[in-house]
Design a protein around this motif. Structure first.
Motif, short mmCIF file in Angstrom:
data_model
loop_
_atom_site.label_atom_id
_atom_site.label_comp_id
_atom_site.label_asym_id
_atom_site.label_seq_id
_atom_site.Cartn_x
_atom_site.Cartn_y
_atom_site.Cartn_z
N VAL A 204 0.86 -1.18 0.00
CA VAL A 204 0.00 0.00 0.00
C VAL A 204 0.89 1.24 0.00
O VAL A 204 1.74 1.40 0.89
N ASP A 205 0.71 2.08 -1.00
CA ASP A 205 1.45 3.33 -1.11
C ASP A 205 0.61 4.48 -0.60
O ASP A 205 -0.57 4.62 -0.97
N ARG A 240 9.02 0.51 3.21
CA ARG A 240 9.85 1.42 2.43
C ARG A 240 9.52 2.86 2.81
O ARG A 240 8.36 3.22 3.03
N ILE A 241 10.55 3.70 2.87
CA ILE A 241 10.40 5.13 3.08
C ILE A 241 11.15 5.83 1.96
O ILE A 241 12.34 5.58 1.74
N ASP A 242 10.46 6.69 1.23
CA ASP A 242 11.08 7.36 0.09
C ASP A 242 12.21 8.26 0.56
O ASP A 242 12.21 8.76 1.69
N SER A 243 13.17 8.45 -0.32
CA SER A 243 14.34 9.27 0.02
C SER A 243 14.13 10.74 -0.30
O SER A 243 14.99 11.57 0.02
N LEU A 254 5.37 6.66 1.50
CA LEU A 254 5.66 5.47 2.28
C LEU A 254 5.03 4.26 1.62
O LEU A 254 4.05 4.39 0.86
N ARG A 255 5.56 3.09 1.91
CA ARG A 255 4.99 1.84 1.40
C ARG A 255 4.90 0.86 2.55
O ARG A 255 5.86 0.64 3.29
#
Length: 368
Positions: A204-205, A240-243, A254-255
């Protein structure tokens, strides 16, 4: 005659006055002070509860879009006529399963020719190798035979790949989507065949404000809800956390990953996301025990048979309970009934309130 009438009138007025005075004294005597045996007013009976320790969370909400952990649009590696469709839309297939086969007669013939050429080259090389070891042939003839063998092997490998490309296989295990293909149809490498989704895990994004960046880390708990499953909460965690922060929205992508063993979720679904940033345990009191006066929040306590009003600082609200940040002892007895009749310093008779547990209505079968 007039004098007599005046005297009679005066007598009547005086008699009426004396009668009224007598009646007034009787009434005052009847409503006089209560007997001393009754004493002071009885204490007011009130129900009390102790603060309940409840877990409160700092959380942020957002909206997200679900996607399969692995998803691909299937297409053929080569052009040709479909000879067999080996799946039905909605089927679950394993990795390597054949989905579509194209007419491969020409490619099969090419492979046989390549096998024959390879056999000839192998035989020629074996002869030259034997002669070279005995000294009966030159090194040049040996190298020529070896090169011919390598070319034959390469041609055979190319023919084998061309034949394998006539069959479309599943790159991973998953669910096959809808398809409009029919056997006998001619397709090329741009023709969409179907979709393949691995739904064992759903991603989920979603985005959150950039101000939360210092509080974000992988593994934080995420709670998700969907209109398709009312009342059900799906649990996941940040993977995941975007940079980078989006310059237009000032949000950070975020994912989250969610286990989906029962296939309740599908790619493309709209989900409500609740990201839990931190949790704490604090005492809480019923919402109906609070009184708000301006910027003050008050509760009434029962202490030694006397009601006492105290100021408290409150936080979040959850399930009818309000978080108490400060101002209340864990052993306090909070008055929750007859608050409209209790005043600070009044005498009270405190009894513990019995907990009332309301049975939840049975949910629908299935759907979690």
């Amino acid at each position: 005659m007039r004098a007599v009438k005046a005297v009679l009138g005066l007598v009547v007025v005086l008699a009426a006055g004396m009668g009224g005075l007598y009646l007034t004294e009787r009434l005052l005597a009847a409503s006089g002070p209560a007997p001393a045996a009754q004493g002071a007013a009885a204490p007011l009976r009130v129900e009390t509860v102790a603060p309940e320790i409840v877990t409160f969370a700092d959380a942020v909400t957002a909206v997200g879009t679900a996607r399969a952990w692995r998803a691909v649009d299937l297409a053929s590696e080569s052009s040709g006529r479909i000879s067999r469709i080996a799946f039905r839309p909605g089927d679950r297939v394993e990795k390597g399963a054949v989905l579509v086969e194209l007419d491969s007669r020409a490619e099969a013939a090419d492979l046989k020719a390549a096998d024959a050429t390879l056999a000839e080259a192998q035989a020629a090389f074996d002869r030259q190798q034997s002669l070279n070891r005995s000294g009966s042939a030159s090194d040049a003839a040996y190298q020529t035979a070896r090169a011919a063998l390598l070319r034959a092997e390469a041609e055979r490998d190319r023919a084998l790949v061309a034949l394998e490309d006539r069959s479309l296989r599943a790159p991973f295990a998953g669910i096959v989507g809808l398809s409009d293909l029919v056997e006998g149809q001619v397709i090329d490498t741009t023709t969409p065949i179907a979709t393949l989704d691995d739904l064992s895990v759903i991603e989920v994004d979603f985005g959150v404000p950039e101000i939360l960046l210092p509080r974000l880390e992988r593994g934080q708990r995420v709670e998700l809800t969907s209109a398709a499953w009312p009342g059900r909460v799906f649990m996941g965690e940040i993977s995941r956390i975007d940079s980078r922060v989006d310059a237009a929205t000032r949000s950070l992508a975020l994912r989250a990953e969610i286990g989906n063993d029962d296939r309740a979720l599908a790619g493309g679904m709209f989900l409500q996301v609740r990201l839990v940033l931190g949790e704490r345990q604090r005492p809480a009191v019923p919402e109906n025990a609070l009184t708000v006066e301006g910027d003050r929040t008050l509760v009434m306590l029962a202490e030694g048979g006397t009601a006492r009003q105290v100021d408290i600082a409150t936080g979040q609200q959850r399930n009818g309970l309000v978080e108490v940040v400060s101002g209340l002892s864990p052993s306090a007895r909070v008055i929750v009934t007859n608050l409209h009749r209790v005043s600070d310093g009044a005498a009270v008779e405190a009894v513990a309130q019995e907990r009332r547990v309301d049975a939840a209505p049975p949910g629908p079968e299935g759907g979690g």
